[in-house]
Design a protein around this motif. Structure first.
Motif, PDB file in Angstrom:
ATOM      1  N   TYR A  96       0.840  -1.194   0.000  1.00 23.25           N
ATOM      2  CA  TYR A  96       0.000   0.000   0.000  1.00 23.25           C
ATOM      3  C   TYR A  96       0.875   1.244   0.000  1.00 23.25           C
ATOM      4  O   TYR A  96       1.772   1.384   0.805  1.00 23.25           O
ATOM      5  CB  TYR A  96      -0.928   0.016   1.215  1.00 23.25           C
ATOM      6  CG  TYR A  96      -2.136  -0.857   1.009  1.00 23.25           C
ATOM      7  CD1 TYR A  96      -3.250  -0.374   0.348  1.00 23.25           C
ATOM      8  CD2 TYR A  96      -2.152  -2.167   1.455  1.00 23.25           C
ATOM      9  CE1 TYR A  96      -4.350  -1.162   0.129  1.00 23.25           C
ATOM     10  CE2 TYR A  96      -3.245  -2.979   1.249  1.00 23.25           C
ATOM     11  CZ  TYR A  96      -4.346  -2.473   0.587  1.00 23.25           C
ATOM     12  OH  TYR A  96      -5.438  -3.266   0.367  1.00 23.25           O
ATOM     13  N   VAL A  97       0.596   2.136  -0.931  1.00 22.74           N
ATOM     14  CA  VAL A  97       1.314   3.397  -1.030  1.00 22.74           C
ATOM     15  C   VAL A  97       0.478   4.500  -0.389  1.00 22.74           C
ATOM     16  O   VAL A  97       0.976   5.300   0.385  1.00 22.74           O
ATOM     17  CB  VAL A  97       1.618   3.736  -2.505  1.00 22.74           C
ATOM     18  CG1 VAL A  97       2.301   5.078  -2.626  1.00 22.74           C
ATOM     19  CG2 VAL A  97       2.462   2.644  -3.140  1.00 22.74           C
ATOM     20  N   CYS A  98      -0.803   4.524  -0.708  1.00 27.77           N
ATOM     21  CA  CYS A  98      -1.719   5.535  -0.192  1.00 27.77           C
ATOM     22  C   CYS A  98      -2.730   4.861   0.724  1.00 27.77           C
ATOM     23  O   CYS A  98      -3.619   4.143   0.265  1.00 27.77           O
ATOM     24  CB  CYS A  98      -2.441   6.229  -1.341  1.00 27.77           C
ATOM     25  SG  CYS A  98      -3.629   7.471  -0.828  1.00 27.77           S
ATOM     26  N   LEU A  99      -2.566   5.087   2.017  1.00 30.23           N
ATOM     27  CA  LEU A  99      -3.481   4.474   2.976  1.00 30.23           C
ATOM     28  C   LEU A  99      -4.848   5.152   2.984  1.00 30.23           C
ATOM     29  O   LEU A  99      -5.858   4.515   3.220  1.00 30.23           O
ATOM     30  CB  LEU A  99      -2.871   4.499   4.375  1.00 30.23           C
ATOM     31  CG  LEU A  99      -1.580   3.702   4.547  1.00 30.23           C
ATOM     32  CD1 LEU A  99      -1.048   3.856   5.972  1.00 30.23           C
ATOM     33  CD2 LEU A  99      -1.788   2.244   4.208  1.00 30.23           C
ATOM     34  N   CYS A 100      -4.875   6.441   2.701  1.00 26.30           N
ATOM     35  CA  CYS A 100      -6.140   7.184   2.701  1.00 26.30           C
ATOM     36  C   CYS A 100      -7.106   6.640   1.652  1.00 26.30           C
ATOM     37  O   CYS A 100      -8.298   6.499   1.911  1.00 26.30           O
ATOM     38  CB  CYS A 100      -5.903   8.664   2.446  1.00 26.30           C
ATOM     39  SG  CYS A 100      -4.923   9.485   3.717  1.00 26.30           S
ATOM     40  N   LYS A 101      -6.586   6.347   0.464  1.00 23.15           N
ATOM     41  CA  LYS A 101      -7.416   5.890  -0.651  1.00 23.15           C
ATOM     42  C   LYS A 101      -7.260   4.395  -0.928  1.00 23.15           C
ATOM     43  O   LYS A 101      -7.920   3.861  -1.811  1.00 23.15           O
ATOM     44  CB  LYS A 101      -7.076   6.670  -1.918  1.00 23.15           C
ATOM     45  CG  LYS A 101      -7.327   8.158  -1.806  1.00 23.15           C
ATOM     46  CD  LYS A 101      -8.814   8.456  -1.793  1.00 23.15           C
ATOM     47  CE  LYS A 101      -9.024   9.958  -1.758  1.00 23.15           C
ATOM     48  NZ  LYS A 101     -10.389  10.330  -2.050  1.00 23.15           N
ATOM     49  N   GLY A 102      -6.366   3.729  -0.202  1.00 19.32           N
ATOM     50  CA  GLY A 102      -6.166   2.295  -0.392  1.00 19.32           C
ATOM     51  C   GLY A 102      -5.535   1.941  -1.732  1.00 19.32           C
ATOM     52  O   GLY A 102      -5.909   0.958  -2.357  1.00 19.32           O
ATOM     53  N   VAL A 103      -4.571   2.739  -2.173  1.00 20.97           N
ATOM     54  CA  VAL A 103      -3.922   2.530  -3.474  1.00 20.97           C
ATOM     55  C   VAL A 103      -2.609   1.782  -3.278  1.00 20.97           C
ATOM     56  O   VAL A 103      -1.796   2.155  -2.432  1.00 20.97           O
ATOM     57  CB  VAL A 103      -3.666   3.877  -4.185  1.00 20.97           C
ATOM     58  CG1 VAL A 103      -2.979   3.650  -5.523  1.00 20.97           C
ATOM     59  CG2 VAL A 103      -4.964   4.640  -4.364  1.00 20.97           C
ATOM     60  N   THR A 104      -2.420   0.741  -4.080  1.00 28.61           N
ATOM     61  CA  THR A 104      -1.193  -0.053  -4.004  1.00 28.61           C
ATOM     62  C   THR A 104      -0.246   0.314  -5.139  1.00 28.61           C
ATOM     63  O   THR A 104      -0.643   0.967  -6.114  1.00 28.61           O
ATOM     64  CB  THR A 104      -1.508  -1.559  -4.113  1.00 28.61           C
ATOM     65  OG1 THR A 104      -2.045  -1.831  -5.414  1.00 28.61           O
ATOM     66  CG2 THR A 104      -2.484  -2.003  -3.038  1.00 28.61           C
ATOM     67  N   ASP A 105       0.989  -0.139  -5.017  1.00 25.33           N
ATOM     68  CA  ASP A 105       1.962   0.091  -6.083  1.00 25.33           C
ATOM     69  C   ASP A 105       1.527  -0.616  -7.358  1.00 25.33           C
ATOM     70  O   ASP A 105       1.764  -0.124  -8.462  1.00 25.33           O
ATOM     71  CB  ASP A 105       3.369  -0.337  -5.657  1.00 25.33           C
ATOM     72  CG  ASP A 105       3.490  -1.803  -5.320  1.00 25.33           C
ATOM     73  OD1 ASP A 105       2.551  -2.385  -4.738  1.00 25.33           O
ATOM     74  OD2 ASP A 105       4.549  -2.385  -5.620  1.00 25.33           O
ATOM     75  N   HIS A 106       0.849  -1.747  -7.235  1.00 28.95           N
ATOM     76  CA  HIS A 106       0.362  -2.468  -8.414  1.00 28.95           C
ATOM     77  C   HIS A 106      -0.695  -1.651  -9.155  1.00 28.95           C
ATOM     78  O   HIS A 106      -0.715  -1.634 -10.390  1.00 28.95           O
ATOM     79  CB  HIS A 106      -0.215  -3.827  -8.026  1.00 28.95           C
ATOM     80  CG  HIS A 106       0.816  -4.775  -7.510  1.00 28.95           C
ATOM     81  ND1 HIS A 106       1.776  -5.362  -8.319  1.00 28.95           N
ATOM     82  CD2 HIS A 106       1.060  -5.235  -6.266  1.00 28.95           C
ATOM     83  CE1 HIS A 106       2.555  -6.142  -7.597  1.00 28.95           C
ATOM     84  NE2 HIS A 106       2.150  -6.077  -6.338  1.00 28.95           N
ATOM     85  N   GLN A 107      -1.543  -0.956  -8.427  1.00 28.66           N
ATOM     86  CA  GLN A 107      -2.554  -0.119  -9.059  1.00 28.66           C
ATOM     87  C   GLN A 107      -1.911   1.053  -9.801  1.00 28.66           C
ATOM     88  O   GLN A 107      -2.379   1.440 -10.877  1.00 28.66           O
ATOM     89  CB  GLN A 107      -3.556   0.396  -8.031  1.00 28.66           C
ATOM     90  CG  GLN A 107      -4.469  -0.690  -7.494  1.00 28.66           C
ATOM     91  CD  GLN A 107      -5.308  -0.207  -6.331  1.00 28.66           C
ATOM     92  OE1 GLN A 107      -4.771   0.295  -5.345  1.00 28.66           O
ATOM     93  NE2 GLN A 107      -6.614  -0.351  -6.458  1.00 28.66           N
TER      94      GLN A 107
END
Length: 68
Positions: free
Chosen positions: A2-13
């Protein structure tokens, strides 16, 4: 990861958005929502975006012939 915990965005996304055609941080940000809330992830996300764009450009240039 997870890169962005606020929005739940991963490096894969992030990498997937680049594979889908995003070529700038703003385009990735628009596609994923990463870095639009608190902004603490922006530096890491920009680095991942840059790396993914460079990887895509290298892959697309494979097989091109260059004049010597």
């Amino acid at each position: 990861m997870y890169v962005c915990l606020c929005k739940g965005v991963t490096d894969h996304q992030i990498r997937d958005s680049v594979k889908a055609g995003a070529r700038s941080w703003r385009e990735v940000q628009s596609a994923t929502g990463c870095g639009t809330q608190c902004g603490k992830c922006a530096c890491a996300a920009k680095t991942i975006t840059c790396d993914a764009v460079m990887t895509e450009l290298k892959a697309s240039a494979k097989g091109l012939a260059y004049a010597v």
